[in-house]
Design an enzyme around this catalytic site. Structure first.
Site, short mmCIF file in Angstrom:
data_model
loop_
_atom_site.label_atom_id
_atom_site.label_comp_id
_atom_site.label_asym_id
_atom_site.label_seq_id
_atom_site.Cartn_x
_atom_site.Cartn_y
_atom_site.Cartn_z
N ARG A 75 -20.74 4.35 10.64
CA ARG A 75 -19.33 4.22 11.05
C ARG A 75 -19.16 4.66 12.51
NH1 ARG A 75 -20.29 2.10 7.10
NH2 ARG A 75 -19.65 2.65 5.00
N SER A 126 -9.62 4.60 3.80
CA SER A 126 -10.21 5.95 3.64
C SER A 126 -9.74 6.82 4.79
CB SER A 126 -11.72 5.86 3.68
OG SER A 126 -12.18 5.15 2.59
N GLU A 171 -10.99 9.82 9.50
CA GLU A 171 -11.59 8.57 9.97
C GLU A 171 -10.70 7.82 10.98
OE1 GLU A 171 -14.31 6.33 7.32
OE2 GLU A 171 -12.82 4.76 7.56
P1 NAP Z 1 -17.87 4.58 -3.32
O1 NAP Z 1 -18.47 3.25 -3.59
O2 NAP Z 1 -17.21 5.34 -4.41
O3 NAP Z 1 -18.94 5.51 -2.64
C1 NAP Z 1 -18.63 6.84 -2.23
C2 NAP Z 1 -19.75 7.34 -1.34
O4 NAP Z 1 -20.97 7.20 -2.06
C3 NAP Z 1 -19.93 6.54 -0.06
O5 NAP Z 1 -20.28 7.46 0.93
C4 NAP Z 1 -21.08 5.61 -0.35
O6 NAP Z 1 -21.91 5.40 0.78
C5 NAP Z 1 -21.89 6.39 -1.33
N1 NAP Z 1 -22.59 5.52 -2.27
C6 NAP Z 1 -22.09 4.94 -3.40
N2 NAP Z 1 -23.05 4.23 -4.02
C7 NAP Z 1 -24.17 4.35 -3.26
C8 NAP Z 1 -25.48 3.83 -3.35
N3 NAP Z 1 -25.84 3.05 -4.38
N4 NAP Z 1 -26.37 4.15 -2.40
C9 NAP Z 1 -25.99 4.93 -1.35
N5 NAP Z 1 -24.78 5.45 -1.19
C10 NAP Z 1 -23.87 5.17 -2.14
O7 NAP Z 1 -16.89 4.48 -2.08
P2 NAP Z 1 -15.41 3.91 -1.94
O8 NAP Z 1 -14.60 4.96 -1.29
O9 NAP Z 1 -14.93 3.21 -3.17
O10 NAP Z 1 -15.68 2.78 -0.82
C11 NAP Z 1 -16.41 1.61 -1.14
C12 NAP Z 1 -17.24 1.22 0.05
O11 NAP Z 1 -16.38 0.93 1.15
C13 NAP Z 1 -18.19 2.33 0.51
O12 NAP Z 1 -19.39 1.73 0.90
C14 NAP Z 1 -17.46 2.92 1.68
O13 NAP Z 1 -18.32 3.51 2.65
C15 NAP Z 1 -16.79 1.68 2.25
N6 NAP Z 1 -15.67 1.97 3.13
C16 NAP Z 1 -15.85 1.76 4.47
C17 NAP Z 1 -14.86 2.04 5.36
C18 NAP Z 1 -15.10 1.79 6.83
O14 NAP Z 1 -16.04 1.11 7.19
N7 NAP Z 1 -14.28 2.31 7.69
C19 NAP Z 1 -13.66 2.54 4.92
C20 NAP Z 1 -13.47 2.73 3.55
C21 NAP Z 1 -14.52 2.46 2.67
P3 NAP Z 1 -21.55 4.45 2.02
O15 NAP Z 1 -20.35 5.02 2.66
O16 NAP Z 1 -22.77 4.56 2.87
O17 NAP Z 1 -21.36 3.09 1.47
#
Ligand code: NAP
Length: 346
Positions: A165, A242, A339
């Protein structure tokens, strides 16, 4: 709204241009629909801010400067070789619409990034990512105008210095000072496509639909379904996605926390030295999931999302942010970092 013939406005309200629906005004607002418009602005305004979709923004006060609202359109296949398609989009294109368009053309690769809010131009700045894919993985190059010199610069993958990010635009603080205006982004979409469907939410959604070998469209649909279930629609409940970053701590800190909280959601990083913690878990355990402070609160279905329940100001958002940070730190000794970008005059 600005007059279309001039595209600019003084003392402009920004409430419609930020997904948290916070009040705030800009001394001057210009809607940018072509690169040429930037020529007249180079070197003229000391205080500038480039606004995209406003989906990652907190307005804290009236802005005593120039808002450049990015609206440059356009999307096209610019070249193709045996290995990949090269697809370019104007910085003002809506990110989700662009992703859906690439899929409809038969160019897979961006499907995991469906329904991420914001514009194409903003995506590389924080290297947006979801479900195991980041913009940097499919990035080829971007064009940007240097607002100090007026020169058009090209940034490739190396000069973007992508991180989690993160990119050179954040590392150098250029996203706060409006130093570079990104005008278009080119993506490299490999023809040898491979699905990325290992994240629990996506794998679960595909399994529930009994899809064993998903194609890119099916992954996009799964991502859309999961996100629509978990995240509030800003048109109904204003939010900035987020609100906190997932903290990455050293292995020693993670082990100490896991000894006391064995169910803490965590992901060891590839370097073997660091561990990513789920901020949503920390916030929920600190008692903030579904809890309000004044007109703002942490969303009941996803604790990472701060929502405006009506009539909030930037001050209300900051008060809740501090309360959550305080309680998470008290309970776990972990510092949560916000963020979104905070629009300020200094
Ligand atoms: P989530 O899927 O519940 O995941 C929560 C955290 O666990 C995140 O840090 C995610 O890593 C990590 N995670 C989950 N499964 C994983 C796996 N199989 N291997 C490695 N790491 C894992 O998160 P959520 O809040 O519902 O969001 C869904 C996705 O959207 C996530 O990937 C999150 O990062 C992304 N997102 C991105 C932004 C942005 O780019 N600004 C904003 C909101 C959400 P990662 O963060 O590395 O994926």
């Amino acid at each position: 709204m600005p007059n279309d013939s001039s595209n600019s406005l003084g003392n402009a309200s920004l409430v419609a241009f930020n997904s948290l629906a916070l009040p705030g005004r800009a001394k001057l607002y210009v809607r940018i629909t072509s690169v040429n418009q930037l020529d007249a602005i180079i070197g003229k305004h000391a205080r500038r801010f480039v606004l995209g979709g406003g989906s990652n923004l907190v307005l804290t006060e009236n802005f005593d400067g120039l808002i450049l609202h990015m609206a440059i359109p356009g999307r096209a296949l610019v070249s193709e070789d045996a290995e990949a398609w090269y697809v370019r989009a104007g910085a003002g294109e809506n990110w989700h619409d662009f992703v859906q368009w690439t899929l409809a053309q038969g160019w897979p690769g961006l499907e995991n990034l469906s329904l991420i809010p914001g514009t194409v131009g903003a995506a590389p700045i924080q290297n947006v990512g979801a479900y195991g894919l980041e913009v940097g993985n499919c990035f080829h190059a971007l064009s940007a105008v240097d607002m100090l010199t007026g020169r058009q610069e090209c940034f490739d993958c190396a000069t973007c210095r992508f991180g989690y990010r993160d990119s050179v635009f954040k590392q150098e603080g250029w996203h706060l000072t409006g130093r570079f205006v990104i005008t278009n982004v080119t993506f490299r979409l490999p023809k040898q496509w491979r699905p990325l469907a290992h994240y629990g939410d996506i794998a679960g959604e595909l399994a529930a639909q009994e899809i064993g070998n998903p194609d890119a469209r099916q992954i996009a649909d799964a991502v859309i379904a999961v996100r629509q279930r978990k995240l509030p629609d800003p048109a109904r409940l204003p939010n900035a996605g987020s609100f906190f970053q997932n903290p990455v701590v050293d292995a020693q800190t993670a082990n100490r926390l896991l000894a006391r909280h064995p169910d803490l959601t965590h992901y060891p990083q590839a370097d073997g030295r660091r561990v990513k913690l789920a901020a949503a878990w920390l916030i929920e355990q600190a008692g903030w999931k579904g809890r309000d402070l004044g007109p703002v609160g942490m969303y009941e279905k996803q604790a990472l999302v701060l929502v405006n329940r009506g009539g909030a100001t930037g001050g209300d958002v900051i008060a809740l942010m501090h309360a959550v940070q305080h309680d998470v730190f008290e309970k776990f000794g972990v510092e949560l970092m916000p963020e979104p970008v905070f629009l300020k005059n200094d």
